[in-house]
Design a protein around this motif. Structure first.
Motif, mmCIF file in Angstrom:
data_model
loop_
_atom_site.group_PDB
_atom_site.id
_atom_site.type_symbol
_atom_site.label_atom_id
_atom_site.label_comp_id
_atom_site.label_asym_id
_atom_site.label_seq_id
_atom_site.Cartn_x
_atom_site.Cartn_y
_atom_site.Cartn_z
ATOM 1 N N ARG A 2 2.920 -1.064 -12.243
ATOM 2 C CA ARG A 2 4.136 -0.103 -12.606
ATOM 3 C C ARG A 2 5.202 -0.605 -12.238
ATOM 4 O O ARG A 2 5.392 -1.546 -10.883
ATOM 5 C CB ARG A 2 3.410 1.411 -11.898
ATOM 6 C CG ARG A 2 2.530 1.944 -12.306
ATOM 7 C CD ARG A 2 1.790 3.226 -11.943
ATOM 8 N NE ARG A 2 0.629 3.774 -12.092
ATOM 9 C CZ ARG A 2 0.012 5.175 -11.802
ATOM 10 N NH1 ARG A 2 0.325 5.338 -11.117
ATOM 11 N NH2 ARG A 2 -1.259 5.314 -12.998
ATOM 12 N N PRO A 3 6.478 -0.057 -12.550
ATOM 13 C CA PRO A 3 7.282 -1.033 -12.531
ATOM 14 C C PRO A 3 7.556 -0.495 -11.020
ATOM 15 O O PRO A 3 8.547 -0.786 -9.798
ATOM 16 C CB PRO A 3 8.228 -0.082 -13.444
ATOM 17 C CG PRO A 3 7.441 -0.430 -14.332
ATOM 18 C CD PRO A 3 5.982 0.265 -14.230
ATOM 19 N N ALA A 4 7.282 1.171 -10.663
ATOM 20 C CA ALA A 4 7.939 1.896 -9.506
ATOM 21 C C ALA A 4 7.684 0.905 -8.137
ATOM 22 O O ALA A 4 8.008 1.355 -7.055
ATOM 23 C CB ALA A 4 7.278 3.270 -9.344
ATOM 24 N N VAL A 5 6.226 0.542 -8.273
ATOM 25 C CA VAL A 5 5.590 -0.003 -7.349
ATOM 26 C C VAL A 5 6.185 -1.514 -6.484
ATOM 27 O O VAL A 5 6.584 -1.582 -6.094
ATOM 28 C CB VAL A 5 4.040 -0.606 -7.613
ATOM 29 C CG1 VAL A 5 3.550 -1.427 -6.299
ATOM 30 C CG2 VAL A 5 3.303 0.552 -7.651
ATOM 31 N N ALA A 13 1.179 -1.291 0.213
ATOM 32 C CA ALA A 13 0.671 0.065 -0.068
ATOM 33 C C ALA A 13 0.691 1.739 -0.143
ATOM 34 O O ALA A 13 0.406 3.030 -0.506
ATOM 35 C CB ALA A 13 -0.687 -0.035 0.942
ATOM 36 N N GLU A 14 1.704 1.811 0.643
ATOM 37 C CA GLU A 14 2.359 2.226 0.634
ATOM 38 C C GLU A 14 3.347 2.829 -0.672
ATOM 39 O O GLU A 14 3.504 4.204 -1.307
ATOM 40 C CB GLU A 14 4.276 2.216 1.915
ATOM 41 C CG GLU A 14 3.371 2.130 3.417
ATOM 42 C CD GLU A 14 4.773 2.224 3.826
ATOM 43 O OE1 GLU A 14 5.938 2.239 3.551
ATOM 44 O OE2 GLU A 14 3.816 2.132 5.423
ATOM 45 N N CYS A 15 3.402 1.361 -1.121
ATOM 46 C CA CYS A 15 4.708 1.854 -2.694
ATOM 47 C C CYS A 15 3.613 2.109 -3.702
ATOM 48 O O CYS A 15 3.819 3.171 -4.823
ATOM 49 C CB CYS A 15 5.245 0.339 -2.831
ATOM 50 S SG CYS A 15 6.304 0.312 -1.542
ATOM 51 N N MET A 16 2.883 1.666 -2.840
ATOM 52 C CA MET A 16 1.152 2.197 -4.526
ATOM 53 C C MET A 16 0.728 4.099 -3.650
ATOM 54 O O MET A 16 0.662 4.373 -5.510
ATOM 55 C CB MET A 16 0.257 1.221 -3.642
ATOM 56 C CG MET A 16 0.056 -0.227 -4.409
ATOM 57 S SD MET A 16 -0.929 -1.082 -4.349
ATOM 58 C CE MET A 16 -2.555 0.097 -5.057
ATOM 59 N N VAL A 17 0.939 4.102 -3.143
ATOM 60 C CA VAL A 17 1.288 5.576 -2.901
ATOM 61 C C VAL A 17 2.086 6.356 -3.416
ATOM 62 O O VAL A 17 1.671 7.793 -3.954
ATOM 63 C CB VAL A 17 0.826 5.807 -1.047
ATOM 64 C CG1 VAL A 17 0.967 7.482 -0.746
ATOM 65 C CG2 VAL A 17 -0.548 6.066 -0.948
#
Length: 100
Positions: free
Chosen positions: A88-91, A51-55
């Motif tokens: 997303r790759p960033a997640v 959840a933190e990574c998604m935000v």
């Protein structure tokens, strides 16, 4: 809808006091929406990290849209948005870093 201060307090209790420096109030509110969705798929610790990574990977407008559902059940539109963000790759890179 619940007051923003209450939502932020709940989010901080979930992710710890250090989050105040990392997340804005809209991000904290979005986190309260995304965490239960992530917990449907993962254990509590990994769900919190996801959840933190998604935000962090979400754009400001997306964070605002998600945050608007704090204290309410997310709509199918928000669930679709969460499913889009999670790909997303960033997640993935954020999650890899948090869980290593």
């Amino acid at each position: 809808m619940r007051r923003m201060g209450y939502v932020a307090a709940v989010a901080v209790s979930w992710i710890g006091g250090a989050a105040l420096a990392e997340f804005s109030q809209p991000q904290l509110a979005a986190l309260t929406v995304l965490t239960p969705l992530a917990q449907e798929q993962l254990d509590r610790k990994n769900a919190q990290a996801l959840a933190e990574c998604m935000v962090l990977a979400a754009e400001a407008e997306e964070v605002s849209r998600i945050a608007a559902f704090a204290g309410m059940a997310p709509s199918p539109v928000i669930i679709d948005l969460a499913n889009e963000i999670i790909q997303r790759p960033a997640v993935l890179s954020c999650l890899t870093e948090k869980l290593s």
